[in-house]
Design an enzyme around this catalytic site. Structure first.
Site, short mmCIF file in Angstrom:
data_model
loop_
_atom_site.label_atom_id
_atom_site.label_comp_id
_atom_site.label_asym_id
_atom_site.label_seq_id
_atom_site.Cartn_x
_atom_site.Cartn_y
_atom_site.Cartn_z
N ASN A 158 0.85 -1.18 0.00
CA ASN A 158 0.00 0.00 0.00
C ASN A 158 0.89 1.23 0.00
O ASN A 158 1.32 1.73 1.04
CB ASN A 158 -0.93 -0.02 1.21
N GLU A 159 1.16 1.69 -1.19
CA GLU A 159 2.11 2.78 -1.38
C GLU A 159 1.48 4.11 -0.98
O GLU A 159 0.26 4.19 -0.79
CB GLU A 159 2.54 2.81 -2.85
N PRO A 160 2.32 5.17 -0.85
CA PRO A 160 1.78 6.48 -0.49
C PRO A 160 0.56 6.81 -1.35
O PRO A 160 0.58 6.62 -2.56
CB PRO A 160 2.93 7.43 -0.79
N SER A 162 -2.42 5.41 -0.69
CA SER A 162 -3.43 4.35 -0.55
C SER A 162 -4.46 4.76 0.49
O SER A 162 -4.10 5.31 1.54
CB SER A 162 -2.77 3.05 -0.07
#
Ligand code: F6R
Length: 634
Positions: A158-160, A162
């Protein structure tokens, strides 16, 4: 009542002496759950992560299975994520990782293993993600979810950006994440662009969440996740909203938490000399006043009132600290001959000194201490540079290809004379094209890559005039046998370092030292040196040997931690950056987003300039650049 640091830390955190102890604790918690569920005749549902963080945990679970009869027959597992697209046969797929690192060694039933499918067609991904969620629900939800944290602050993938409500989606990997995976995939270009990951909401539904983090590379994100605002730019911060989430940290990963870094801000502390120096340096930087201008109110208003009342008045502390820092500065890293050395970081005699510079891989030496190396040589010391590993894992395929093609062209020039050389080159090129991953490629590919790095290292040291017989390539076996971040140190490694040290009997050793990632080759290179010195401890000459550590991490030592600061003139800085530039295969190893697409010589330059600026701002002399070291006593 909550203590001050607990008020600041919005997720529970536990600090451990090292990753090993923390992992044993987590494994124990998992084992208890499994046993309890066995007694109830129910399944235990585990959410699992990949990466280097859980390696020790999985090692311990395997040990519990083999040594203590812990059965996993009632265990159902769900992995967090998988690259997309990727085949389960791919060496870097998480499918492979989990089987190699855990499943193959325990008795979990294969039908109980769930990993997102990296092979479904694009149009079916959504349905596949939903089915994954459904399987989690059908299993009764996750009992314990294991997490690592990425340098982008991600949990799962869950990358920046998300959202908190996200459910198992297909995501685009962040650049930092792809850079971090670049070594595994032999260059960033080969890292898949996408991944399927449990969403934030899916993760938060687990009944218990354990996030583990080791090494200073994680410290900044851990701090943001634990003490910062809940924000989608750091998805680990969402754990603040979970009632039963906990961070398990080693000292380095906890290093940016206020209670570790600035304990005076969260309650009274024991004022050791080092802490006092760190606090005053911080205070000066924080309020933007040189050390000698700090006043009583500054101390009082920033949690340091007890220091000034016990050891003050403020001005007296200021002078003491100012002098301490002043005395860290020396243009004579090998000691100044025939000078009074009472207040110098290094002793004057003997002169000249024999010096060994350990470099975990080629490039670290000049990047972290090229200016100091330069001075040591100019000042007449006998300097040896020992490259502990070949560094071949750090060479992108395209660099190796250039060399193989060179070899091939060279052979055609000599036509027919040494066909075996051409065959060798063809084999290398074929292997490079096959897309094998770091550590798995045929030996000859790694060999070519080692040659690349040797050539670069020699080119850099030629600038300083280091004689060839003072350049030692140790090619430590732990590295040659291992894959990126999955290494195992053995007695052979220590023995090789020991033989080198014993042969030279140095008066000074420089080495890469910090508490960084226990899985990193830098850490193991340090441990090999530590083990070697331990074995040599009885020998008389070791009593007169000083060990200086440069910080082989993205950030320099804090000013308050530095024991020796070696200033570089503008010309010396230029020479240093020229030497770093010679390590051209390393140009794509950009360590952080904020550093943008800068090359490694630029990063080295700004790091050393920043240290000089920090000294200047404390009210000390204004230098062009400074390299910094900490003394390590063994
Ligand atoms: C792995 C995962 C990631 C990693 C994180 C840290 O399944 O989902 O979030 O936990 O990138 O990676 P390492 O442990 O390799 O530092």
């Amino acid at each position: 009542m909550k203590t001050e640091h607990e008020q600041l830390e919005k997720t529970k955190t536990r600090l451990f002496a090292n990753a090993h102890e923390a992992s044993i604790q987590v494994a124990g918690e998992i084992a208890d759950l499994i046993r309890q569920r066995q007694a109830e005749n129910k399944p235990a549902v585990l959410g699992l992560a990949t990466g280097s963080t859980p390696l020790r945990l999985y090692g311990e679970l395997i040990r519990l299975h083999r040594g203590e009869g812990l059965s996993f027959e009632n265990v159902i597992t769900f992995n967090l994520d998988e690259y997309y697209p990727i085949s389960p046969d791919h060496k870097e797929s998480y499918y492979q990782f989990m089987h190699r690192r855990l499943f193959q060694h325990i008795d979990v039933p294969p039908e109980n293993i769930n990993i997102p499918d990296g092979t479904v067609e694009r149009k079916d991904v959504y349905a596949s993600c939903q089915a994954y969620e459904e399987r989690i629900r059908a299993a009764g939800g996750i009992d314990i979810q294991i997490l690592g944290i990425g340098r982008s602050g991600h949990i799962g993938f869950n990358e920046p950006g998300s959202s908190k409500d996200s459910r198992t989606p297909l995501i685009t990997l962040d650049r930092i994440t792809r850079q971090d995976a670049a070594r595994d995939f032999m260059g960033e270009a080969n890292v898949p662009r996408y991944a399927i990951t449990m969403g934030v909401a899916t993760i938060l539904e687990a009944r218990r969440i354990v996030l583990m983090a080791w090494g200073e590379g994680k410290a900044e994100m851990v701090q943001k996740a634990v003490e910062g605002q809940v924000t989608s730019t750091v998805s680990a911060s969402f754990l603040q909203e979970h009632a039963n989430a906990e961070f398990f940290l080693d000292g380095a990963a906890a290093g940016e938490l206020t209670r570790v870094k600035r304990p005076w801000l969260v309650g009274g502390c024991d004022w050791s000399d080092e802490l006092r120096r760190r606090a005053v340096v911080w205070l000066s930087g924080h309020i933007g006043k040189p050390v000698l201008k700090l006043v009583e109110e500054d101390y009082n208003e920033h949690g340091m009132g007890d220091l000034s009342s016990a050891q003050g008045p403020a001005y007296q502390i200021n002078i003491k600290i100012f002098n301490e820092i002043q005395h860290t500065i020396t243009g004579w890293p090998g000691g100044k001959p025939n000078a009074d050395d009472t207040h110098r970081p290094e002793r004057a005699a003997p002169f000249p000194k024999r010096v060994v510079i350990f470099s975990p891989e080629p490039h670290d030496d000049v990047f972290f201490m090229g200016g100091t190396l330069h001075r040591l040589i100019n000042q007449g010391h006998e300097v040896h540079v020992a490259y502990q590993t070949s560094g071949n894992l750090g060479v992108p395929h395209e660099e190796a290809r250039k060399f193989a093609e060179f070899l091939l062209d060279g052979q055609t020039l000599l036509d027919g004379l040494a066909e075996s050389g051409a065959d060798f080159a063809r084999r290398v090129i074929a292997a490079l094209e096959s897309g094998d991953n770091a550590g798995d490629e045929p030996k000859e590919v790694r060999k070519v890559k080692s040659i690349v790095r040797r050539a670069e290292a020699r080119a850099a040291l030629r600038i300083y005039g280091v004689p060839v017989d003072h350049i030692h390539f140790l090619d430590l076996p732990f590295y040659e046998r291992g894959q990126s971040r999955a290494f195992q140190l053995t007695g052979e490694d220590t023995a090789a370092v020991q033989a080198l040290i014993k042969g030279i009997q140095p008066h000074q050793i420089y080495a890469a030292g910090d508490l960084s990632d226990p899985n990193s080759h830098q850490r193991l290179a340090f441990e090999a040196m530590e083990g070697a010195l331990e074995k040599l401890r009885g020998e008389a000459w070791t009593k007169d040997c000083h060990v200086w550590l440069y910080r082989a991490a993205r950030r320099e030592w804090d000013i308050g931690e530095i024991d020796m600061a070696v200033p570089l003139s503008p010309d010396e800085l230029f020479t240093k950056t020229t030497a770093v530039y010679k390590h051209q295969s390393q140009k794509s190893q950009v360590p952080a987003r904020e550093e943008g697409l800068r090359e490694s010589w630029q990063i080295a330059e700004s790091r050393n300039r920043a240290t000089a600026r920090a000294y200047d701002q404390l009210g000390l002399a204004e230098y062009e650049a400074i390299e910094a070291f900490r003394r390590w006593r063994f």
